[in-house]
Design an enzyme around this catalytic site. Structure first.
Site, PDB file in Angstrom:
ATOM      1  N   GLU A 150     -19.145  14.498   4.150  1.00 13.73           N
ATOM      2  CA  GLU A 150     -18.185  15.586   4.367  1.00 13.73           C
ATOM      3  C   GLU A 150     -16.754  15.141   4.061  1.00 13.73           C
ATOM      4  OE1 GLU A 150     -20.689  14.936   6.503  1.00 13.73           O
ATOM      5  OE2 GLU A 150     -21.896  16.730   6.114  1.00 13.73           O
ATOM      6  N   HIS A 164     -25.537  23.178  15.593  1.00 11.87           N
ATOM      7  CA  HIS A 164     -25.725  24.262  14.622  1.00 11.87           C
ATOM      8  C   HIS A 164     -25.182  25.559  15.218  1.00 11.87           C
ATOM      9  CE1 HIS A 164     -28.694  21.182  13.566  1.00 11.87           C
ATOM     10  NE2 HIS A 164     -28.497  21.560  12.321  1.00 11.87           N
TER      11      HIS A 164
END
Lengths: 390, 331
Positions: free
Chosen positions: A123, A193
């Site tokens: 990322e 999530h």
């Protein structure tokens, strides 16, 4: 001011049987048809899609619409961006085969592997790469697979992207970069999530933070974000990817950043949210207005979290004298705190009740307890009631 | 220039400085690349700017935060940048420029320009996650980037023996599938040859190259550092005396009859005069206009910032004895 009669009739009326998460869209509670599937805010007829003044200009030329869910609208926006800008590229983890949420379906086939490509699983690398491309004038549309995984890129976004223009005296900028990330609850996402990290980014001068509530909004706001001359973090509520369906204009259109939208006019209490929370608030308002006859709630979708539309919100609260803010992210130091304190500064003499914040609890996002964690319809209803009865 | 600005900091006339002592041979990288190649530096790369034509005036104005500073006085001294010289503005966070250089190189490749990016970092910064991210991305995505590591033995006080256990930085390049070379960083010709070959590979084959230049940081880390606290002064003196890149180049030039003591003396005199002239002029200049506290955060000033700008203006008017604005340029 509310009339006495409204306040007296306010009570938590016969609550019904089963209560399920909004993602399942079960009509269950007090006869309120909960969930996105039943929302009156989605534009299900082509003529409704173009009715908004923000899209009025489209009706003359590109009045055609197409039924799309949110991931299809995001896909459509990127397809238009890639078509209209030769320097635009789309990349991230697993975007090449269409993305884990299908948001990039077909783009690699249509625009080639050089312009739509997978990156290694990093990322900080993805964000740094996007900054580098934008720093030489290209358009970088990067995806972080879940907002929960954006933190490795925090340094690149906060110290680099956000400060690029300022620190160079405007010699360089990374206005061409947009970071997309699926965010928020999905019913069973647990810790990693489900997160809504917009508050972290709302504290970063130089970034713009945007979150849409529907397919039309997603397309217009994403195109505006991609073309905006500032780095934008674009959070897409993942529970809406398939659940939210509306008629979306097929043409190339943008919706303004930094502007809130009043979804429902009202006079007694301003109810404010963004992203998927809008549908919970829609239901809470339905319940409140039914339980408190005569009550009139104003519903505002903030849309842009940074910079946010102080003027629209303040104007609304000056009229209603009451404010309820709701978001999924934890309460302490959340976006709601910023809005509440700003409204207090501007509307001190207009406020009739303490500003109510309905947020996630100050805990990590839990799996089995999701329903009890969420700023649900009942909690939002309760807050509206508290504001009104104060 | 390093000498004079270092002394200026010691006298409190500028807030901060970092010298290049011992690493001057890196200048050769500038000669080995092309003007269209985009440079991403760490902070000890002023040589690149000097080579490309950045003037002493431009540097001094940055260090003094004058109204001529391109950065509008917002960053610490030595955080240079130049759009016209393709030198990306320096930032303090270490290693962040590494994946950025990969991304910019990818953009250059897509646009069909025969150009690469040149990315500098120290051996300490190579321990950051961004090093791993940047090299891996550049390799997998075929980015024309020259990753240039200045291994000078120290990251502030941390010796390289506490920085890594492997064979320096170069040994890692192979693991990423990157063509890699280690050079004598005090030998301008070695640095030049390696960089020139790396550029050819990067631009013609669209792939990254890693160069590790072995050198020694003769100066302190910065003006905020006293390196005698963690290393032997004698070792530094020996390195400065017996393996000095400037001395080595000078001997080469003298052997070729291209340089002598007379040229040396007159060149030193000229540079000293130029620096001192810039220095004196910069000290007399105003700081950038106060409006630039608020500009360039975004492309346009948003409403909340406008309001904060008005609030500051009110405070300045109300408390002039506290907020003196004399040393700032009017807008």
């Amino acid at each position: 001011m509310l009339s006495k009669s409204i306040q007296q009739t306010c009570r938590l009326a016969p609550l019904l049987t089963k209560c399920r998460g909004y993602a399942t869209g079960a009509p269950s509670l007090s006869g309120i048809q909960q969930g996105v599937a039943h929302s009156k805010l989605l534009k299900r007829a082509p003529e409704d899609a173009l009715r908004s003044p923000e899209l009025a200009h489209l009706s003359a030329t590109h009045s055609e619409t197409k039924k799309m869910n949110l991931f299809q609208a995001v896909n459509d926006a990127m397809s238009i961006a890639l078509t209209t800008d030769d320097t635009a590229v789309v990349f991230g983890e697993d975007v090449s085969f269409g993305g884990v949420f299908r948001a990039t379906s077909g783009l690699a086939e249509q625009f080639g592997k050089d312009r739509v490509f997978n990156t290694p699983l990093t990322e900080q690398g993805i964000a740094g790469f996007a900054i580098g491309m934008a720093s030489v004038g290209h358009t970088a549309i990067a995806e972080i697979q879940f907002a929960d995984y954006i933190y490795p890129a925090f340094d690149q976004l906060v110290n680099e992207a956000a400060k690029f223009r300022y620190r160079s005296g405007n010699l360089f900028n990374v206005g061409g970069m947009t970071i997309r990330a699926p965010c928020s609850a999905v019913g069973h996402g647990g810790h990693y999530h489900s997160q809504s990290p917009e508050g972290f980014f709302a504290h970063v001068p130089g970034l713009k933070v945007v979150t849409p509530r529907s397919p039309i909004q997603a397309k217009g706001l994403l195109l505006a974000s991609i073309r905006d001359r500032n780095p934008v973090v674009f959070f897409e509520p993942k529970c809406l990817y398939r659940a939210a369906v509306e008629e979306v204009p097929v043409g190339d259109f943008e919706l303004p950043l930094g502007k809130a939208e009043i979804l429902k006019k009202g006079t007694d209490v301003t109810v404010l949210g963004y992203g998927a929370q809008i549908y919970t608030l829609e239901n809470a308002i339905q319940l409140a207005e039914r339980e408190m006859p005569g009550l009139s709630c104003e519903l505002i979708d903030l849309r842009s979290i940074l910079p946010w539309d102080i003027e629209t919100v303040v104007e609304s609260v000056k009229k209603t004298g009451r404010l309820v803010i709701a978001h999924e992210a934890p309460k302490t130091a959340g976006v709601g705190a910023e809005i509440a304190s700003t409204v207090m500064e501007h509307c001190f003499l207009n406020l009739e009740a303490p500003i109510q914040r309905v947020c996630g609890w100050d805990t990590p996002f839990p799996l089995a307890f999701e329903k009890f964690y969420m700023p649900s319809m009942i909690r939002c209803f309760d807050a509206i009631k508290n504001a009104v009865n104060y | 220039m390093d000498g004079i600005l270092y002394e200026a900091q010691r006298q409190g006339r500028i807030s901060f400085y970092m010298t290049h002592y011992g690493e001057e041979a890196m200048m050769a990288t500038a000669a080995a690349v092309q003007p269209e190649d985009v440079v991403f530096g760490q902070y000890r790369e002023a040589f690149m700017l000097v080579y490309r034509g950045f003037t002493i005036d431009e540097m001094v104005n940055q260090c003094f935060s004058t109204d001529l500073d391109y950065g509008k006085g917002r960053q610490m001294p030595i955080h240079y940048g130049s759009k016209k010289l393709n030198f990306q503005t320096i930032s303090s966070p270490l290693g962040t420029q590494i994946p950025q250089a990969a991304g910019a190189a990818y953009a250059l490749k897509l646009s069909g320009q025969q150009a690469c990016t040149l990315c500098f970092f120290g051996e300490g910064a190579a321990s950051e996650g961004d090093f791993h991210a940047g090299l891996n991305m550049a390799a997998t995505l075929g980015c024309p980037t020259i990753f240039f590591c200045r291994n000078n033995g120290f990251a502030i006080s941390t010796p390289s023996s506490e920085q890594y256990k492997g064979d320096g930085i170069a040994s890692r390049g192979v693991g990423y599938g990157i063509d890699t070379i280690r050079v004598d960083g005090n030998d301008v010709w070695a640095v030049y040859n390696a960089t020139k070959a790396a550029r050819r590979i990067a631009v013609e084959e669209n792939k990254p190259v890693l160069i590790e230049a072995m050198t020694y940081r003769i100066g302190h880390h910065s003006t905020s550092d006293d390196s005698t606290k963690y290393r032997d002064r004698k070792e530094v003196e020996e390195r400065a005396q017996f393996d000095n890149p400037i001395t080595r180049l000078r001997r080469y030039l003298e052997n070729k009859n291209l340089w002598d003591q007379e040229k040396e003396d007159s060149w030193r005199k000229d540079v000293r005069k130029e620096v001192l002239t810039s220095f004196a002029a910069a000290e007399k200049r105003k700081k950038p206009s106060l409006q630039h506290l608020f500009t360039d955060v975004y492309d346009e000033i948003p409403a909340n910032l406008r309001e904060q700008q008005r609030e500051l203006e009110r405070l300045i008017k109300q408390y002039p004895e506290y907020y003196s604005t004399e040393e700032f340029a009017s807008s």
